[in-house]
Enzyme design. Structure first.
Site, PDB file in Angstrom:
ATOM      1  N   LYS A  17       0.871  -1.093   0.090  1.00 13.70           N
ATOM      2  CA  LYS A  17       0.041  -0.145  -0.067  1.00 13.70           C
ATOM      3  C   LYS A  17       1.002   1.211   0.016  1.00 13.70           C
ATOM      4  CE  LYS A  17      -2.158  -1.144   3.701  1.00 13.70           C
ATOM      5  NZ  LYS A  17      -1.394  -2.359   4.096  1.00 13.70           N
ATOM      6  N   ARG A  96      -9.930   0.383   8.763  1.00 16.83           N
ATOM      7  CA  ARG A  96      -9.513  -1.008   9.076  1.00 16.83           C
ATOM      8  C   ARG A  96     -10.445  -1.946  10.115  1.00 16.83           C
ATOM      9  NH1 ARG A  96      -3.268  -1.508   9.871  1.00 16.83           N
ATOM     10  NH2 ARG A  96      -3.011   0.472   8.669  1.00 16.83           N
ATOM     11  N   ARG A 135      11.766  -5.387   4.979  1.00 14.77           N
ATOM     12  CA  ARG A 135      11.533  -3.932   4.968  1.00 14.77           C
ATOM     13  C   ARG A 135      12.598  -2.943   5.660  1.00 14.77           C
ATOM     14  NH1 ARG A 135       5.587  -1.935   5.688  1.00 14.77           N
ATOM     15  NH2 ARG A 135       5.676  -2.617   7.698  1.00 14.77           N
ATOM     16  N   ARG A 168      11.045  -0.772  11.059  1.00 13.62           N
ATOM     17  CA  ARG A 168      10.083  -0.387  11.826  1.00 13.62           C
ATOM     18  C   ARG A 168       9.977  -1.245  12.988  1.00 13.62           C
ATOM     19  NH1 ARG A 168       4.826   0.231   8.076  1.00 13.62           N
ATOM     20  NH2 ARG A 168       3.785  -0.800   9.594  1.00 13.62           N
ATOM     21  N   ARG A 179      -0.774  -8.412  13.371  1.00  9.70           N
ATOM     22  CA  ARG A 179      -1.253  -7.508  12.358  1.00  9.70           C
ATOM     23  C   ARG A 179      -1.763  -8.173  11.392  1.00  9.70           C
ATOM     24  NH1 ARG A 179       4.224  -5.087  11.311  1.00  9.70           N
ATOM     25  NH2 ARG A 179       3.335  -4.067   9.413  1.00  9.70           N
TER      26      ARG A 179
HETATM   27  P1  AP5 Z   1       4.786  -1.607   2.067  1.00  8.14           P
HETATM   28  O1  AP5 Z   1       4.411  -0.805   0.848  1.00  8.14           O
HETATM   29  O2  AP5 Z   1       5.572  -0.906   3.038  1.00  8.14           O
HETATM   30  O3  AP5 Z   1       3.460  -2.428   2.595  1.00  8.14           O
HETATM   31  P2  AP5 Z   1       2.052  -1.878   3.106  1.00  8.14           P
HETATM   32  O4  AP5 Z   1       1.059  -2.433   2.506  1.00  8.14           O
HETATM   33  O5  AP5 Z   1       2.217  -0.554   3.267  1.00  8.14           O
HETATM   34  O6  AP5 Z   1       1.975  -2.570   4.728  1.00  8.14           O
HETATM   35  P3  AP5 Z   1       2.237  -1.950   6.077  1.00  8.14           P
HETATM   36  O7  AP5 Z   1       3.074  -3.197   6.867  1.00  8.14           O
HETATM   37  O8  AP5 Z   1       2.683  -0.532   6.119  1.00  8.14           O
HETATM   38  O9  AP5 Z   1       0.846  -2.050   6.684  1.00  8.14           O
HETATM   39  P4  AP5 Z   1       0.423  -1.898   8.057  1.00  8.14           P
HETATM   40  O10 AP5 Z   1      -1.012  -1.767   7.862  1.00  8.14           O
HETATM   41  O11 AP5 Z   1       0.875  -2.940   9.077  1.00  8.14           O
HETATM   42  O12 AP5 Z   1       1.194  -0.654   8.587  1.00  8.14           O
HETATM   43  P5  AP5 Z   1       0.806   0.926   8.927  1.00  8.14           P
HETATM   44  O13 AP5 Z   1       1.777   1.825   8.682  1.00  8.14           O
HETATM   45  O14 AP5 Z   1      -0.458   1.242   7.970  1.00  8.14           O
HETATM   46  O15 AP5 Z   1       5.873  -2.905   1.581  1.00  8.14           O
HETATM   47  C1  AP5 Z   1       6.313  -3.706   2.516  1.00  8.14           C
HETATM   48  C2  AP5 Z   1       7.632  -4.220   1.764  1.00  8.14           C
HETATM   49  O16 AP5 Z   1       7.567  -5.142   0.614  1.00  8.14           O
HETATM   50  C3  AP5 Z   1       8.317  -3.049   1.667  1.00  8.14           C
HETATM   51  O17 AP5 Z   1       9.764  -3.391   2.008  1.00  8.14           O
HETATM   52  C4  AP5 Z   1       8.550  -3.095   0.012  1.00  8.14           C
HETATM   53  O18 AP5 Z   1       9.575  -2.465  -0.317  1.00  8.14           O
HETATM   54  C5  AP5 Z   1       8.259  -4.452  -0.285  1.00  8.14           C
HETATM   55  N1  AP5 Z   1       7.276  -4.534  -1.484  1.00  8.14           N
HETATM   56  C6  AP5 Z   1       6.303  -3.765  -1.752  1.00  8.14           C
HETATM   57  N2  AP5 Z   1       5.656  -4.278  -2.956  1.00  8.14           N
HETATM   58  C7  AP5 Z   1       6.447  -5.291  -3.362  1.00  8.14           C
HETATM   59  C8  AP5 Z   1       6.401  -6.245  -4.604  1.00  8.14           C
HETATM   60  N3  AP5 Z   1       5.605  -5.858  -5.774  1.00  8.14           N
HETATM   61  N4  AP5 Z   1       7.270  -6.878  -4.730  1.00  8.14           N
HETATM   62  C9  AP5 Z   1       8.290  -7.016  -3.770  1.00  8.14           C
HETATM   63  N5  AP5 Z   1       8.523  -6.530  -2.748  1.00  8.14           N
HETATM   64  C10 AP5 Z   1       7.485  -5.546  -2.477  1.00  8.14           C
HETATM   65  O19 AP5 Z   1       0.090   0.773  10.481  1.00  8.14           O
HETATM   66  C11 AP5 Z   1       0.795   0.641  11.370  1.00  8.14           C
HETATM   67  C12 AP5 Z   1       0.236   0.612  12.750  1.00  8.14           C
HETATM   68  O20 AP5 Z   1      -0.357   1.728  12.812  1.00  8.14           O
HETATM   69  C13 AP5 Z   1      -1.013  -0.141  12.804  1.00  8.14           C
HETATM   70  O21 AP5 Z   1      -0.515  -1.587  13.396  1.00  8.14           O
HETATM   71  C14 AP5 Z   1      -1.581   0.170  14.122  1.00  8.14           C
HETATM   72  O22 AP5 Z   1      -1.164   0.328  15.120  1.00  8.14           O
HETATM   73  C15 AP5 Z   1      -1.735   1.765  13.505  1.00  8.14           C
HETATM   74  N6  AP5 Z   1      -2.736   2.189  12.800  1.00  8.14           N
HETATM   75  C16 AP5 Z   1      -2.562   2.492  11.356  1.00  8.14           C
HETATM   76  N7  AP5 Z   1      -3.869   2.652  10.928  1.00  8.14           N
HETATM   77  C17 AP5 Z   1      -4.677   2.534  11.737  1.00  8.14           C
HETATM   78  C18 AP5 Z   1      -6.081   2.409  11.728  1.00  8.14           C
HETATM   79  N8  AP5 Z   1      -6.776   2.798  10.648  1.00  8.14           N
HETATM   80  N9  AP5 Z   1      -6.867   1.935  12.949  1.00  8.14           N
HETATM   81  C19 AP5 Z   1      -6.105   1.856  14.020  1.00  8.14           C
HETATM   82  N10 AP5 Z   1      -4.902   1.538  14.111  1.00  8.14           N
HETATM   83  C20 AP5 Z   1      -4.163   2.108  12.839  1.00  8.14           C
HETATM   84 MG    MG Z   2       2.401   1.067   4.815  1.00  5.53          MG
END
Ligand code: AP5
Ligand code: MG
Ligand code: ZN
Length: 233
Positions: A17, A96, A135, A168, A179
């Site tokens: 994402k 979410r 990552r 991270r 998660r």
């Molecule tokens: P990346 O693009 O970083 O993945 P992502 O889909 O963004 O996954 P996240 O881990 O960021 O999602 P998340 O929901 O855990 O974290 P968030 O920050 O939103 O890609 C991942 C890796 O793969 C990278 O190294 C990239 O280079 C590689 N990659 C990507 N595409 C690729 C491909 N096609 N081929 C090969 N490699 C590839 O949330 C974090 C925390 O914040 C949550 O756990 C929660 O505590 C809080 N939070 C956030 N939003 C909310 C909410 N709405 N409600 C409550 N708590 C929340």
């Molecule tokens: Mg992300």
């Protein structure tokens, strides 16, 4: 200005994402709004709110809905002031769960905004774990890398700003597992919620990064150009 026209990105942790949002937001005229990025920024402060968020974040648990909605709204309000002509937000990581989706519907209705589409990035679980454990992110500008799949030009340093890359704090095996479980239980069911409204675009996220970008752009461009879906276009 007519109502904003927002796009939601839904996909499990590691589906790409953040990676894809950074590539597609500008060409589509959207602004990337990621609640996870907003929380990472907030956690650099030293106050009660930062400590509260950290206690959920580091364990890989959802931050409470009321806190999350407040953080999101304050960012959307900031955008209204800073970019009066922006088309809409590319929402990454919100909503979410069902209650967040319903809150978002209420908020958008009050503002006269619409959801143009929900992009669903599908990737098998085994691939996700490999992506998350390799990552690296830039603590300075938020750019995302992967040791193998998307390495920086100079090992350990951000291509954009030169800062030293870090893992991270929630990319530990325990927090990753929690998660992903939360995604299956609470977030994946939202796809049905939006599917009934004809909003979901399914994208195969298990392809090289450039190919995923092309697939999303091809799916979204016609939708954003359709005045029936996106009044502000
Ligand atoms: P990346 O693009 O970083 O993945 P992502 O889909 O963004 O996954 P996240 O881990 O960021 O999602 P998340 O929901 O855990 O974290 P968030 O920050 O939103 O890609 C991942 C890796 O793969 C990278 O190294 C990239 O280079 C590689 N990659 C990507 N595409 C690729 C491909 N096609 N081929 C090969 N490699 C590839 O949330 C974090 C925390 O914040 C949550 O756990 C929660 O505590 C809080 N939070 C956030 N939003 C909310 C909410 N709405 N409600 C409550 N708590 C929340
Ligand atoms: Mg992300
Ligand atoms: Zn950087």
């Amino acid at each position: 200005m007519a109502g904003r026209c927002h796009v939601i990105l839904i996909g499990p942790q590691g589906s790409g994402k953040g990676t894809q949002a950074a590539r597609i937001a500008a060409p589509l005229g959207l602004v990337h709004v990621a609640t996870g990025d907003l929380f990472r920024q907030l956690m650099t402060r030293d106050d009660d709110l930062a400590r509260e968020v950290r206690s959920y974040y580091d364990r890989g648990e959802l931050v409470p809905d009321d806190v999350t909605l407040r953080v999101l709204l304050s960012r959307l309000d900031e955008l209204e002031r800073a970019m009066p002509n922006y088309r809409g937000a590319l929402l990454d990581g919100y909503p979410r769960n069902r209650s967040q989706a319903e809150a978002l519907d209420r908020v958008l209705q009050d503002r006269g905004d619409t959801i143009a589409a929900v992009v669903h990035l599908a990737v098998p679980r085994a691939v996700l774990i490999e992506r998350l454990s390799g990552r690296l992110i830039c603590p300075q500008c938020g750019a995302t890398y992967h040791r193998v799949f998307a390495p920086p030009r100079v090992e350990g340093l951000c291509d954009q700003c030169g800062a030293a890359l870090v893992q991270r704090t929630d990319d530990t095996p325990e927090a990753i597992a929690r998660r992903l479980d939360t995604y299956e239980q609470q977030t994946a069911p939202l796809l049905e919620y939006y599917r009934q409204r004809g909003l979901v675009l399914d994208i195969d996220g298990n392809q090289p990064i450039d190919e995923v970008t092309q697939a999303i752009l091809s799916a979204l461009e016609p939708v954003l150009g359709d005045p029936a879906r996106c009044r502000s276009s």
